[in-house]
Design an enzyme around this catalytic site. Structure first.
Site, mmCIF file in Angstrom:
data_model
loop_
_atom_site.group_PDB
_atom_site.id
_atom_site.type_symbol
_atom_site.label_atom_id
_atom_site.label_comp_id
_atom_site.label_asym_id
_atom_site.label_seq_id
_atom_site.Cartn_x
_atom_site.Cartn_y
_atom_site.Cartn_z
ATOM 1 N N PRO A 1 65.447 -112.031 58.338
ATOM 2 C CA PRO A 1 66.117 -111.286 57.274
ATOM 3 C C PRO A 1 65.603 -109.846 57.263
ATOM 4 O O PRO A 1 64.393 -109.615 57.214
ATOM 5 C CB PRO A 1 65.759 -112.045 55.999
ATOM 6 C CG PRO A 1 64.598 -112.913 56.356
ATOM 7 C CD PRO A 1 64.621 -113.117 57.830
ATOM 8 N N HIS A 2 66.536 -108.906 57.345
ATOM 9 C CA HIS A 2 66.137 -107.502 57.444
ATOM 10 C C HIS A 2 67.246 -106.605 56.921
ATOM 11 O O HIS A 2 68.397 -107.024 56.808
ATOM 12 C CB HIS A 2 65.814 -107.136 58.892
ATOM 13 C CG HIS A 2 66.999 -107.222 59.806
ATOM 14 N ND1 HIS A 2 67.458 -108.421 60.305
ATOM 15 C CD2 HIS A 2 67.825 -106.275 60.295
ATOM 16 C CE1 HIS A 2 68.505 -108.206 61.071
ATOM 17 N NE2 HIS A 2 68.764 -106.913 61.079
ATOM 18 N N ALA A 3 66.868 -105.374 56.614
ATOM 19 C CA ALA A 3 67.828 -104.370 56.171
ATOM 20 C C ALA A 3 67.158 -103.011 56.202
ATOM 21 O O ALA A 3 65.941 -102.895 56.344
ATOM 22 C CB ALA A 3 68.319 -104.674 54.752
#
Length: 150
Positions: A66-68
């Site tokens: 999960p990344h942004a």
């Protein structure tokens, strides 16, 4: 860029407590908040969930990333969570995820962000590395496994 430069014992858990995607992301975000590199938890959570809603970051072989990118990050912030039993993260292979690499990057950090994602991909391609992480009993042991692999 080395993962061991971004992770500390305080940003790693070997026993994630949540059992759903939203809960896991919030738990990982709270660990990443300990870096002091995230200035707005609400905005950071929104960025990661918006990214997740576009396409799941549950990859294959028990890996999720999960990344942004977000204005909520002053610098690259990372955390790592492990679930021995595995969690449904809508992975590409339909199997539960066990290793969760959380990354939040400033909107301007394209190069370093890609380098970290590439490093995660390189390390997790080794099934022995992944198995060692899954069986680690402490954050310190996780860091040692990562350092040895880098």
């Amino acid at each position: 860029m080395r993962l061991s430069d971004l992770l500390t014992e305080e940003t790693i858990t070997v026993s994630l407590t949540h059992k759903d995607k939203q809960g896991i992301i919030e738990e990982l975000l709270d660990l990443a908040m300990k870096t002091g590199k995230i200035n707005d938890r609400t905005a950071a959570l929104k960025a990661v969930m918006d990214r997740e809603n576009l396409m799941s970051t549950g990859l294959e072989k028990g890996i999720a990333v999960p990344h942004a990118k977000s204005k909520a990050a002053n610098d690259l912030a990372m955390s790592l969570g492990i679930s021995a039993e595995g969690i449904d993260f809508a992975s590409a292979d339909g199997k539960p995820s066990h290793l969760f690499f959380f990354l939040l990057a400033p909107e301007t950090a394209a190069g370093p962000n890609v380098q970290v994602l590439a490093q995660i991909a390189r390390l997790t391609a080794d099934q022995g590395f992944c198995e060692a992480l899954k069986s680690a009993s402490s954050p310190g042991e996780v860091l040692k496994i990562i350092r040895d692999a880098e």
